[in-house]
Design an enzyme around this catalytic site. Sequence first.
Site, PDB file in Angstrom:
ATOM      1  N   GLU A  31       7.752   1.683  15.068  1.00 43.11           N
ATOM      2  CA  GLU A  31       8.547   2.459  13.816  1.00 43.11           C
ATOM      3  C   GLU A  31       9.132   3.718  14.129  1.00 43.11           C
ATOM      4  O   GLU A  31       8.432   4.349  15.197  1.00 43.11           O
ATOM      5  CB  GLU A  31       7.971   2.531  12.580  1.00 43.11           C
ATOM      6  CG  GLU A  31       7.094   1.221  12.276  1.00 43.11           C
ATOM      7  CD  GLU A  31       7.810   0.384  11.225  1.00 43.11           C
ATOM      8  OE1 GLU A  31       9.116   0.375  11.187  1.00 43.11           O
ATOM      9  OE2 GLU A  31       7.381  -0.375  10.446  1.00 43.11           O
TER      10      GLU A  31
ATOM     11  N   CYS B 143      -3.063   1.716   6.750  1.00 43.27           N
ATOM     12  CA  CYS B 143      -3.347   1.265   7.754  1.00 43.27           C
ATOM     13  C   CYS B 143      -3.958   1.956   8.974  1.00 43.27           C
ATOM     14  O   CYS B 143      -4.659   1.828   9.597  1.00 43.27           O
ATOM     15  CB  CYS B 143      -2.047   0.581   8.574  1.00 43.27           C
ATOM     16  SG  CYS B 143      -0.598   1.870   8.718  1.00 43.27           S
TER      17      CYS B 143
ATOM     18  N   GLU C   2       3.733  -4.838  12.740  1.00 46.24           N
ATOM     19  CA  GLU C   2       2.791  -3.516  12.183  1.00 46.24           C
ATOM     20  C   GLU C   2       1.593  -4.428  11.611  1.00 46.24           C
ATOM     21  O   GLU C   2       1.881  -4.651  10.387  1.00 46.24           O
ATOM     22  CB  GLU C   2       3.602  -2.628  11.557  1.00 46.24           C
ATOM     23  CG  GLU C   2       4.548  -1.886  12.116  1.00 46.24           C
ATOM     24  CD  GLU C   2       4.171  -0.724  13.250  1.00 46.24           C
ATOM     25  OE1 GLU C   2       2.979  -0.489  13.479  1.00 46.24           O
ATOM     26  OE2 GLU C   2       4.980  -0.388  13.876  1.00 46.24           O
TER      27      GLU C   2
ATOM     28  N   ASN D 128       0.803  -1.276   0.171  1.00 44.68           N
ATOM     29  CA  ASN D 128       0.027   0.082   0.096  1.00 44.68           C
ATOM     30  C   ASN D 128       0.829   1.272  -0.025  1.00 44.68           C
ATOM     31  O   ASN D 128       0.320   2.191  -0.830  1.00 44.68           O
ATOM     32  CB  ASN D 128      -1.108  -0.051   1.185  1.00 44.68           C
ATOM     33  CG  ASN D 128      -0.416  -0.160   2.646  1.00 44.68           C
ATOM     34  OD1 ASN D 128       0.729  -0.506   2.710  1.00 44.68           O
ATOM     35  ND2 ASN D 128      -1.147   0.110   3.487  1.00 44.68           N
TER      36      ASN D 128
HETATM   37  P1  NAD Z   1      -0.011  -9.506   3.890  1.00 48.44           P
HETATM   38  O1  NAD Z   1       0.420 -10.006   5.202  1.00 48.44           O
HETATM   39  O2  NAD Z   1      -0.626 -10.395   2.989  1.00 48.44           O
HETATM   40  O3  NAD Z   1       1.439  -9.435   3.029  1.00 48.44           O
HETATM   41  C1  NAD Z   1       2.353  -8.495   3.540  1.00 48.44           C
HETATM   42  C2  NAD Z   1       3.787  -8.958   3.168  1.00 48.44           C
HETATM   43  O4  NAD Z   1       3.958 -10.336   3.643  1.00 48.44           O
HETATM   44  C3  NAD Z   1       4.066  -9.207   1.644  1.00 48.44           C
HETATM   45  O5  NAD Z   1       5.277  -8.789   1.414  1.00 48.44           O
HETATM   46  C4  NAD Z   1       3.770 -10.607   1.585  1.00 48.44           C
HETATM   47  O6  NAD Z   1       4.311 -11.402   0.375  1.00 48.44           O
HETATM   48  C5  NAD Z   1       4.510 -11.333   2.889  1.00 48.44           C
HETATM   49  N1  NAD Z   1       3.907 -12.572   3.262  1.00 48.44           N
HETATM   50  C6  NAD Z   1       2.871 -12.952   2.723  1.00 48.44           C
HETATM   51  N2  NAD Z   1       2.906 -14.452   3.473  1.00 48.44           N
HETATM   52  C7  NAD Z   1       4.104 -14.583   4.117  1.00 48.44           C
HETATM   53  C8  NAD Z   1       4.389 -15.491   5.080  1.00 48.44           C
HETATM   54  N3  NAD Z   1       3.805 -16.600   5.250  1.00 48.44           N
HETATM   55  N4  NAD Z   1       5.889 -15.274   5.814  1.00 48.44           N
HETATM   56  C9  NAD Z   1       6.235 -14.219   5.542  1.00 48.44           C
HETATM   57  N5  NAD Z   1       5.824 -13.039   4.917  1.00 48.44           N
HETATM   58  C10 NAD Z   1       4.629 -13.405   4.237  1.00 48.44           C
HETATM   59  O7  NAD Z   1      -0.499  -8.311   3.870  1.00 48.44           O
HETATM   60  P2  NAD Z   1      -1.372  -7.401   2.954  1.00 48.44           P
HETATM   61  O8  NAD Z   1      -2.603  -7.967   2.817  1.00 48.44           O
HETATM   62  O9  NAD Z   1      -0.639  -7.222   1.361  1.00 48.44           O
HETATM   63  O10 NAD Z   1      -1.412  -5.893   3.432  1.00 48.44           O
HETATM   64  C11 NAD Z   1      -2.228  -5.246   4.118  1.00 48.44           C
HETATM   65  C12 NAD Z   1      -2.388  -5.316   5.750  1.00 48.44           C
HETATM   66  O11 NAD Z   1      -1.187  -4.546   6.230  1.00 48.44           O
HETATM   67  C13 NAD Z   1      -3.394  -4.763   6.187  1.00 48.44           C
HETATM   68  O12 NAD Z   1      -3.969  -5.361   7.448  1.00 48.44           O
HETATM   69  C14 NAD Z   1      -2.842  -3.291   6.838  1.00 48.44           C
HETATM   70  O13 NAD Z   1      -3.263  -2.812   7.869  1.00 48.44           O
HETATM   71  C15 NAD Z   1      -1.611  -3.619   7.187  1.00 48.44           C
HETATM   72  N6  NAD Z   1      -0.513  -2.561   7.184  1.00 48.44           N
HETATM   73  C16 NAD Z   1       0.017  -2.084   8.550  1.00 48.44           C
HETATM   74  C17 NAD Z   1       0.489  -0.970   8.533  1.00 48.44           C
HETATM   75  C18 NAD Z   1       1.032  -0.366   9.713  1.00 48.44           C
HETATM   76  O14 NAD Z   1       2.086   0.131   9.829  1.00 48.44           O
HETATM   77  N7  NAD Z   1       0.518  -0.983  10.811  1.00 48.44           N
HETATM   78  C19 NAD Z   1       1.004  -0.328   7.426  1.00 48.44           C
HETATM   79  C20 NAD Z   1       0.446  -0.653   6.166  1.00 48.44           C
HETATM   80  C21 NAD Z   1      -0.376  -1.824   6.299  1.00 48.44           C
END
Ligand code: NAD
Length: 498
Positions: A479, A300, A266, A168
């Site tokens: 962070e 997020c 996060e 995102n």
């Molecule tokens: P996701 O968990 O599907 O993917 C995030 C990352 O993790 C990607 O690079 C993905 O390839 C990797 N990944 C997937 N499976 C994995 C595994 N088994 N082991 C290690 N890595 C793996 O998340 P998403 O749907 O792409 O992102 C959206 C989420 O991120 C939302 O819930 C959002 O709120 C959160 N987010 C949080 C923050 C914050 O700072 N708190 C910031 C941005 C997004």
Amino acid sequence: MADNTGRGIPATVKWHQAHSLSMQMRIGGAEMFSADERWIPVINPATGEEVDRVPEGTLYEVDAAVQAAGSAFDAWAARTPRERGMVLFRSASAIREQHQEIAKLLTAEQGKPLRDAVDEVRGFANILEFYASIAGALQGDLVDLGPSADAIVRHEPIGVCGAIIPWNMPAILMGWKIAPAILAGNTMVFKPASGAPLTCISLAGLMERAGLPPGVLNVVTGRGEVVGEGIVRHPGIRKISFTGDQETGDRVREIAGSQLKEIHLELGGSDPMIVWKDADIGKAITGVIKGRFYNAGQTCTAVKRLYVHHDIIKQFVRKLEDRVLHLRVGNGMDPSTDMGPLSGRAQLERVVSIVNTVESKVQGTILTGGKVLSGPGFGGGFFYPPTLVTDPVPECVLLSQEVFGPVLPIVPVADLETAIAQANATRYGLGASIWTRDLAIARKFFSSVAAGIVWVNRHVTVPPDIPFGGVKASGMGRENGIQAYYAYTRTKSLYIGW
Ligand code: NAD
């Protein structure tokens, strides 16, 4: 190992190389293809067309990246923080010079309007500059243990760290993770999301050209289950910083925790925004527009639940609806676009399914929006309109689930206690805001809401100077700020007997 001679490179990749933006993985300061010679297409969410491809990394490249980071560690850790800070400064200048080019890539792969992409790339440079600026002031501690002893506490780097981010806000999330880690003397293996890896690869390449030694920052592209999990499992990595979905975060915690790695998570958020009866309504509406519809709601810390004092809710909703109806949804490359597409088909389908639940179970009234945008200007893309939902029932899915899209439930509230109770009625605890001129109300809200960051008369803004992170299911660790720097260090104590 796959050869890196350039044979078999798709035309799109050659285009980027001709424009000096390399779209390969970066390991040990060099470009690397996947050992499998497989590629992941990167799709423009405004058109559905392929922007580029990146190598589908394997465990072989994860291991190569950990080896490269391990080899680079001693020399990088031996530099002073000021020397490392100077590299961050030079990197920031190089990125500022090329920010327009990189921003176009960000819009193409992720969809946000170009002006927001420009801000995000500059934001990355700003994060590097913040950490560079504190480098000279970083100190350990001298502890007075009485006349016969003193102690010195040093903050030393942890070693090779792994960082994994979603799609995102690739530039900002990358900056938050790599800048404090690198300044602290660590080396890194970094995995961008498969949907938006191009900006991150470009930024890493520019940092290398600005003087970041080979192997300090390695970028491995690929699937989360393979490359992401490979990083989490690799015994050569001592700390994992992960941003993403809560379920993935649970898995990361389980695996990394079992190996006693340091873990920073996060995860999601369901930020409440409270508009009190004395609020400046114009500013609060601008706050909602930015807070909920920036990045098509895929942030997020987006405003995911809006609570408005019942004395002003009617005029507030009328004015908000008017502003929303004037928002222009379209391709982020068009300068008149206020809101781009969702980042992919899966994100669009998730939002559609949630709004369908609201409609089918009569959980609220859809005031505006609520239908996928198609037709001229939207063909092939993943467009969803800004959507306002009034009178949500208490069990409305929009109040209980994190919605990563431009859909906003609006709830009336009558007193501060109820507003705070509703704000806290979520498993998440990332951000929260209150809009008021009354300092006593603001203070009460700040003290009572469960969140890692609380804004008064603002939402979403997260400068690198202050710590940021969640409580409850939103994660653990922070962070940003000097706190993130120390989180990438370990103390080592020296006891001196006189
Ligand atoms: P996701 O968990 O599907 O993917 C995030 C990352 O993790 C990607 O690079 C993905 O390839 C990797 N990944 C997937 N499976 C994995 C595994 N088994 N082991 C290690 N890595 C793996 O998340 P998403 O749907 O792409 O992102 C959206 C989420 O991120 C939302 O819930 C959002 O709120 C959160 N987010 C949080 C923050 C914050 O700072 N708190 C910031 C941005 C997004």
